[in-house]
Design an enzyme around this catalytic site. Structure first.
Site, PDB file in Angstrom:
ATOM      1  N   LYS A   1       3.711   0.259 -11.948  1.00 28.08           N
ATOM      2  CA  LYS A   1       3.059   1.147 -10.978  1.00 28.08           C
ATOM      3  C   LYS A   1       1.911   1.855 -11.688  1.00 28.08           C
ATOM      4  O   LYS A   1       2.033   2.237 -12.862  1.00 28.08           O
ATOM      5  CB  LYS A   1       4.084   2.171 -10.468  1.00 28.08           C
ATOM      6  CG  LYS A   1       3.553   3.096  -9.386  1.00 28.08           C
ATOM      7  CD  LYS A   1       4.631   4.049  -8.885  1.00 28.08           C
ATOM      8  CE  LYS A   1       4.139   4.928  -7.753  1.00 28.08           C
ATOM      9  NZ  LYS A   1       5.197   5.855  -7.271  1.00 28.08           N
TER      10      LYS A   1
ATOM     11  N   SER B   1      10.221   7.529  -3.587  1.00 26.22           N
ATOM     12  CA  SER B   1       9.202   6.488  -3.757  1.00 26.22           C
ATOM     13  C   SER B   1       9.650   5.190  -4.415  1.00 26.22           C
ATOM     14  O   SER B   1       8.885   4.232  -4.452  1.00 26.22           O
ATOM     15  CB  SER B   1       8.016   7.041  -4.541  1.00 26.22           C
ATOM     16  OG  SER B   1       7.208   7.761  -3.659  1.00 26.22           O
TER      17      SER B   1
ATOM     18  N   SER C   1       5.836   5.874  -2.292  1.00 25.05           N
ATOM     19  CA  SER C   1       4.519   5.578  -2.823  1.00 25.05           C
ATOM     20  C   SER C   1       4.461   4.312  -3.684  1.00 25.05           C
ATOM     21  O   SER C   1       3.372   3.815  -3.945  1.00 25.05           O
ATOM     22  CB  SER C   1       4.018   6.774  -3.651  1.00 25.05           C
ATOM     23  OG  SER C   1       4.857   6.972  -4.776  1.00 25.05           O
TER      24      SER C   1
HETATM   25  N1  GLN Z   1       7.038  10.507   0.339  1.00 20.78           N
HETATM   26  C1  GLN Z   1       7.243  11.554  -0.606  1.00 20.78           C
HETATM   27  C2  GLN Z   1       5.931  12.286  -0.847  1.00 20.78           C
HETATM   28  O1  GLN Z   1       4.988  11.945  -0.225  1.00 20.78           O
HETATM   29  C3  GLN Z   1       7.811  11.029  -1.882  1.00 20.78           C
HETATM   30  C4  GLN Z   1       6.808  10.430  -2.791  1.00 20.78           C
HETATM   31  C5  GLN Z   1       7.367  10.095  -4.140  1.00 20.78           C
HETATM   32  O2  GLN Z   1       8.580   9.980  -4.319  1.00 20.78           O
HETATM   33  N2  GLN Z   1       6.480   9.967  -5.086  1.00 20.78           N
HETATM   34  O3  GLN Z   1       5.838  13.177  -1.625  1.00 20.78           O
END
Ligand code: GLN
Length: 486
Positions: free
Chosen positions: A77, A176, A152
């Protein structure tokens, strides 16, 4: 060996160790598939770098110094910094940035022998649930290219699902790893907070951020997790001072008598019927395997949304202050003085969602609002963690859906960030508590889209989660199904 891209990490590792294939052959096969960047999953590919690593792995395989995963490809990532590939965190503000060092997780996987295929698309600074917030364009879900892959870590999930990498790293701050794994029909685990070093992982919300593997099976996740984790106290003081564990050792343990807690708050009105049906099906499989379902309650589940969307932006507003045009990446061209340079650089470099979070975070931390928002959120965060400890008095693991629905279509939640926030309801509680959680393929819902079962364990119980997931995967074949044409 045209099917090399469909082999598991375990199978590839064994073919490489017995020299039935070479690391260069495997890397070449994946690089060929990555040509034209299907699904927009990758942000940086450099075949010279990948092949050089593969040649080094072949040398180690030849002279007997190979690591356990020698020559098996992995992709990272784009929030993990890497020396050999660009790192952007999906943001324009880091365009052209190259780190002088590798993140600990990247370095550990390379030491175990893994060959890097490149960097994977993600929501900007890992803020998002659909990969629609990447400055470099959205990622398509390989099961239906009109749908989001989740976020994400959307590039990571899509790459594994589409056979563009046998495994990938992800990060999970509020879901995420788990949610994109669920949306793309793969397996992913977020370990206990502190298991993996955060050194070189670009910070979003430091008290929540955690790295983990995403692959096709629990077994593959276990192999990667063992290599990724370990104390790194000089560089991340929150990394756990615990010996590395062989997470694959207990995969085949019996789960007879395992008490699986079913939180009633995870099965309420907001849960789509197709997701509920798939999750119920997986729970019935567990009963057949000898597990016992125990009704439990996590009463503050709903509060996890406002609590998370106060704490995470608060930490982000502080973490992202370092991107000011001085040290990294993008700098505005025309400016009158230093402050003007900061302002223009940040206005140009950050996308809308990142700006929204920086503003929200600065607001909830500001004088007069700190007590009302930030402090209250911290107190409720503690209560959410306590709720889990109460639940774990009655059960060994907790199971439920990962997300209230299957992957939605592009644009469905456009201009409605709160709709995305609400869809995080089932992943946020474990994040706030710092508990390990995983997503395991559990079936298919509307439009033939994959559905993930979430398993949450108590602190340091990753081995138990992976064991439960592996047993389910031995009894079902959802994790082996592939999108058409893959
Ligand atoms: N969807 C959550 C956010 O927008 C989690 C994102 C994540 O775990 N990086 O913060």
């Amino acid at each position: 060996m045209s099917e090399l891209h469909n082999l598991s990490v375990k199978a590839l590792a064994s073919l490489l160790q017995t020299k039935e294939v070479s690391a260069v052959e495997v890397a070449t096969r994946f690089l060929a598939r990555m040509g034209g960047n299907p699904h927009n999953a990758y942000l940086d590919i450099d075949s010279e770098v990948t092949l050089a690593q593969a040649r080094a792995s072949d040398a180690k395989l030849a002279d007997g110094t190979a690591g356990p995963l020698e020559g098996v490809p992995v992709a990272h990532k784009d929030v993990f910094v890497t020396r050999d590939f660009a790192t952007t965190a999906g943001s324009k503000i880091l365009s052209g940035y190259r780190s002088p060092f590798d993140a600990t997780v990247v370095q550990r996987l390379r030491s175990a022998g893994m060959v890097s295929l490149g960097k994977l698309n993600c929501d900007e600074f890992a803020m998002g649930s659909a990969n629609e917030n990447s400055a470099y364009g959205p990622v398509q879900n390989p099961w239906d290219t009109a749908r989001v892959p989740g976020g994400s870590s959307g590039g990571s999930a899509a790459a594994v699902a589409a056979g563009l990498a046998p495994a990938a790293t992800g990060t999970d701050t509020g879901g995420s790893i788990r949610q994109p794994a669920s949306f793309c029909g793969i397996t992913g685990i977020k370990p206990t907070y502190g298991r993996a070093s955060r050194y070189g992982m670009i910070a979003y919300a430091s008290s929540l951020d955690q790295a983990g593997p995403m692959a096709r099976s629990a077994e593959d996740c276990a192999l990667l997790l063992s290599a990724m984790c370990g104390a790194d106290l000089d560089r991340d003081s929150t990394s756990l001072d615990m010996p590395t564990e062989d997470f694959a050792a207990s995969l085949n343990n019996s789960i007879e008598g395992l008490r699986i807690g079913i939180p009633k708050e995870f099965f309420g009105e907001g849960l789509a019927a197709d997701v509920r049906a798939a999750v119920d099906g997986a729970l019935r499989e567990y009963e057949k395997l000898g597990a016992k379902l125990v009704p439990i309650s996590l009463p503050r589940t709903e509060l996890s949304i406002p609590v998370y969307y106060i704490i995470a932006p608060a930490e982000a507003s502080s973490n992202l202050s370092r991107f000011d045009g001085v040290k990294f990446g993008h700098r505005a061209k025309d400016y009158t003085d230093l402050v003007d340079m900061y302002k223009k650089t940040r206005a140009e470099g950050f996308g809308n969602e990142v700006k929204r979070r920086i503003m929200t975070g600065a607001y909830v931390l500001s004088h007069g609002y700190y007590d009302a928002y930030y402090l209250q959120a911290q107190k409720i965060r503690r209560m959410i963690a306590d709720d889990f400890q109460n639940a774990f008095k009655e059960c060994d693991v907790i199971a439920g859906p990962v997300a209230p629905s299957v992957a939605w279509k592009f644009g469905e939640n456009a201009n409605d960030p709160v709709a995305d926030y609400l869809a995080d309801i089932f992943t946020l509680p474990a994040s706030l508590a710092g508990l390990p959680g995983m997503s395991v393929p559990a079936g298919f819902g509307a439009g033939g889209m994959p559905v993930g079962l979430q398993l949450i364990g108590n602190y340091f119980k990753e081995a138990q989660l992976l064991n439960a997931a592996h047993r389910l995967q031995q009894a079902t074949d959802f994790h082996l199904r592939k999108p058409q044409g893959i």
